[in-house]
Design an enzyme around this catalytic site. Structure first.
Site, PDB file in Angstrom:
ATOM      1  N   HIS A  84      -2.011 -36.156  -2.760  1.00 33.51           N
ATOM      2  CA  HIS A  84      -2.288 -35.307  -1.600  1.00 33.51           C
ATOM      3  C   HIS A  84      -1.976 -33.846  -1.886  1.00 33.51           C
ATOM      4  O   HIS A  84      -2.493 -32.964  -1.207  1.00 33.51           O
ATOM      5  CB  HIS A  84      -1.553 -35.820  -0.352  1.00 33.51           C
ATOM      6  CG  HIS A  84      -0.082 -35.583  -0.303  1.00 33.51           C
ATOM      7  ND1 HIS A  84       0.851 -36.551  -0.612  1.00 33.51           N
ATOM      8  CD2 HIS A  84       0.634 -34.499   0.056  1.00 33.51           C
ATOM      9  CE1 HIS A  84       2.063 -36.084  -0.437  1.00 33.51           C
ATOM     10  NE2 HIS A  84       1.965 -34.832  -0.039  1.00 33.51           N
ATOM     11  N   ASP A 220       0.206 -42.424  -4.853  1.00 42.29           N
ATOM     12  CA  ASP A 220       0.004 -41.024  -4.461  1.00 42.29           C
ATOM     13  C   ASP A 220       0.374 -40.079  -5.608  1.00 42.29           C
ATOM     14  O   ASP A 220       1.442 -39.473  -5.620  1.00 42.29           O
ATOM     15  CB  ASP A 220       0.848 -40.718  -3.221  1.00 42.29           C
ATOM     16  CG  ASP A 220       0.450 -39.412  -2.542  1.00 42.29           C
ATOM     17  OD1 ASP A 220      -0.295 -38.627  -3.153  1.00 42.29           O
ATOM     18  OD2 ASP A 220       0.894 -39.181  -1.405  1.00 42.29           O
ATOM     19  N   SER A 647       7.024 -33.051  -1.585  1.00 44.32           N
ATOM     20  CA  SER A 647       5.906 -33.853  -2.060  1.00 44.32           C
ATOM     21  C   SER A 647       5.645 -33.529  -3.527  1.00 44.32           C
ATOM     22  O   SER A 647       5.484 -32.369  -3.903  1.00 44.32           O
ATOM     23  CB  SER A 647       4.651 -33.551  -1.239  1.00 44.32           C
ATOM     24  OG  SER A 647       4.785 -34.040   0.067  1.00 44.32           O
TER      25      SER A 647
END
Length: 724
Positions: A84, A220, A647
């Site tokens: 992402h 991810d 992230s």
């Protein structure tokens, strides 16, 4: 008697840094955290994590694009980050004919790696305490504006002195609301190329259904490579550039992790507000979050509907949808968590004890005695404008056409001498903007969000145009939107480009008559004239009050170890692999496996898509060397304190080896930006073995794994523990 009573009260206060809580500045680990980290299983020293004298872990961790974290995993500049985080770049290379989002991408040679204009990675060279220099000349009598101006001037001088004659950058960041200041000297590389990304069925498996949730089964991750000039220095993209030779890269632990194992997350967390008072938390929970959720849910429903009907729209809006959805769901979880854990009651208890402590001593009472009442008064002053403030940001500028109109404001207001430069900038922006723009979708969003604004915001904060159109079209905002978009040129790429390609006085008149320009200017005028000043004044007041409050807390609890709120600067958090108990009778285990991917498919949700290649490998149990007891690990949770910006952060074991890639928190954990709870808050990581299985076995990109340093044996300490 008061002192005796206070002595009994203070040990009962909530700790400012509970077990596993904290986002620590790496240069202070030696003093504040090293002993605790080693007691919990870390085999390294603080110097192994952060050093300016030799390579250390900090040299393998980068700020990825300024919004995520990445880590170096090979001596050839290979970077690992989240799917992402790289989503915008993957989307930019995608089309209906060549859909990298759906199908994935793997460069089978360095020549196939794809450049990404505008993407950069930033290394931290060193961190310095510059508090005394930054606050030189500051006095208690200064207004907040005066203090901020002095801080800015002093900071600019320090940065100029530090970076003069070098290619380094620097930024100075406030900690504890301006009680301390630290300078981060940086080195930025602008040639970052896309190397690999799994298909969305892996990289986004679970989609919005699983976002912020546990258990999780998402791969991810994405891979990039940073390039330098042949001499190793930063350089703009050029064919002659070479893969960067990093000062340090992370070896990879293939032996896996178990409950209780030490974990460390190293990255650039975005923003936390751990020291807020209840006067700030109550309006957040009761007003701000519910209304932001309402607006975003309205927008998301429209985007999702149009994306499902058209593949082109799906590709255009995939990254936009993900950005809007991410915090929408986060705010829902944050509110739930704060309520379930009685965060407001806990904060109130702390404030009561703070007031008692302040009142127990004349000097403290003079300095801190009225602090909490000032918080209350300041928040009352912003009470009337907080709703229009959020609606202007989320509803008005939640429409693309008004956001584009805001960019044209810079051209309209510019002096004649600046216009050519502004026109050129808009031409470049418009080309990128319209690639991912669909006017019919934006028209639907505009109609829905203008309706919300008209219904929920008092007339005193509504643009006159909006009120007039509401009356004219009898609250039929779909008809108003059709008229609005029919008259504006800002929804049409050809018209915008034609206007900019031959910009003159007539063009200026065209812009000034455009309904999007006119409505945006009215929203802007309301913000500046009725909202902005109140918000700026109250935020300045709160900054000053929070500075005093955090200083008071540290004075009241001298034996507690405090950490500054996250502010997109490099931080270390640490904890252990662990499951969680978010609710009564519920216990989450800490690991998930590939079996769970197929179990979720049975639920039938659109977000649970499995590729044919995955089915084949699963049927054959072809897990390569990445299985554990015949099962392929996918994700795990740990008690590390994380937030947005983490992230892509590496999850590192006690030996300094990569064990996973941080990508999310459980839904119950989203409150940790305001309150961390050791029993509930868990970060979610994709197991590095799943990452390597996808790269090596699933995608056949074994050449990338060959670049890495893989460790397949347990340390002697771990072997002894296993034998016991």
């Amino acid at each position: 008697m008061k002192r005796w009573a206070l002595a009994l009260i203070l040990p009962l206060l909530p700790l400012m840094a509970k077990a596993d809580e904290g986002m620590w500045l790496p240069q202070l680990l030696k003093t504040l955290n090293e002993a605790d980290m080693q007691a919990r299983g870390m085999k390294m020293s603080a110097d192994d994590i952060y050093s300016v004298n030799h390579s250390s872990l900090k040299d393998a961790v980068v700020s990825f694009g300024g919004f995520c974290t990445g880590e170096l995993i090979s001596p050839e500049g290979l970077i690992l980050t989240n799917h992402h985080c790289g989503y915008g770049q993957i989307q930019s290379h995608s089309s209906v004919e060549n859909d990298l989002l759906t199908n994935g991408f793997w460069a089978m040679s360095k020549e196939e790696e794809l450049p990404n204009p505008g993407l950069f990675v930033t290394f931290i060279v060193r961190i310095e305490d510059v508090t005394k220099e930054v606050l030189k000349g500051a006095t208690p009598e200064m207004t907040e504006d005066e203090r901020q101006e002095l801080v800015a001037e002093n900071s600019d001088a320090i940065i100029q002195k530090t970076t003069a004659g070098t290619h380094y950058g620097a930024k100075i960041k406030s900690m504890f609301y301006g009680n301390e200041y630290y300078m981060f000297v940086t080195e930025t590389y602008d040639d970052v190329r896309l190397v690999g990304a799994p298909p969305s069925a892996i990289g986004k498996f679970g989609g919005d259904t699983d976002n912020w949730m546990w258990p999780r089964h998402t791969g991810d991750f994405s891979m990039f490579r940073v390039y330098s000039a042949p001499d190793g220095s930063p350089a703009a993209y050029a064919k002659e550039n070479v893969p960067l030779k990093p000062k340090h890269f992370l070896p990879i632990n293939l032996t896996g992790v178990e409950d209780g194992d030490f974990t460390m997350v190293f990255g650039f967390p975005g923003r936390t507000q751990e020291y807020l008072t209840t006067y700030s938390i109550k309006p957040l929970v009761e007003t701000t979050n519910p209304n932001r959720i309402k607006i975003r849910e309205t927008k998301l429903n429209i985007l999702k509907s149009d994306m499902n009907k058209d593949d082109k729209v799906r590709i255009q809006y995939s990254a936009k949808y993900a950005r809007v959805a991410n915090y929408y769901k986060k705010w829902i979880g944050e509110n739930r968590g704060l309520k379930v854990t009685n965060a407001i009651a806990e904060k109130e208890a702390l404030e009561t004890k703070f007031q008692q402590w302040a009142d127990a001593n004349p000097a403290r009472k003079a300095h801190y005695g009225t602090l909490l009442s000032k918080f209350e008064q300041t928040h009352k002053e912003e009470q009337d404008v907080i709703l229009p403030y959020n609606y202007i940001r989320e509803a008005a500028y939640g429409t693309e056409i008004l956001s584009l109109a805001a960019r044209f404001r810079g051209l309209i207001d510019a002096p004649a001498s600046e216009r050519e430069k502004r026109v050129d900038a808009l031409k470049a922006y418009a080309k990128k903007y319209f690639k991912d723009y669909n006017a019919p979708t934006d028209e639907k969003v505009f109609a829905a969000l203008m309706r919300l604004y008209a219904e929920d915001i008092s007339a005193n904060y509504q643009p006159e145009i909006l009120q007039a159109m509401n009356k004219k079209y009898k609250a039929n905002f779909e008809n108003y939107a059709a008229h609005f978009f029919g008259k504006s040129i800002l929804d049409d790429q050809q018209k915008v480009e034609a206007l900019l390609n031959d910009f003159n006085e007539k063009s200026m008149k065209t812009l000034l008559k455009d309904p999007a320009i006119k409505l945006e200017r009215e929203f802007r005028d309301i913000y500046i004239g009725k909202v902005g000043d109140v918000m700026r004044n109250t935020q300045n007041a709160l900054e000053r009050l929070n500075r005093s409050y955090t200083a008071g807390l540290r004075e009241m609890l001298p034996n507690k170890t405090f950490y500054p709120d996250a502010n997109s600067t490099m931080r270390v958090s640490y904890g252990v692999v662990d499951g969680s108990t978010p609710y009564d009778g519920m216990r989450y285990t800490s690991h998930t496996y590939l079996d769970g991917v197929f179990q979720k498919e049975m639920a039938g949700a659109d977000d649970y898509v499995i590729t044919d290649r995955m089915r084949e490998l699963y049927a054959d149990k072809n897990y390569g060397r990445y299985a554990e007891n015949g099962k392929l690990p996918v994700c795990f949770t740990a008690s590390n304190h994380t937030t947005g910006g983490n992230s892509g952060s590496p999850v590192i074991d006690g030996e300094g080896r990569l064990i996973g890639l941080n990508f999310d928190r459980s839904w119950e954990s989203t409150m940790s930006d305001i309150k961390y709870d050791k029993d509930i808050c868990r970060n979610i990581a994709v197991d590095i073995r799943y990452v390597l299985w996808v790269v090596d076995v699933y995608a056949g990109a074994s050449h990338l794994v060959d670049e890495m340093t893989l460790v397949e044996t347990k340390t002697p300490a771990a072997e002894e523990a296993t034998a016991e």
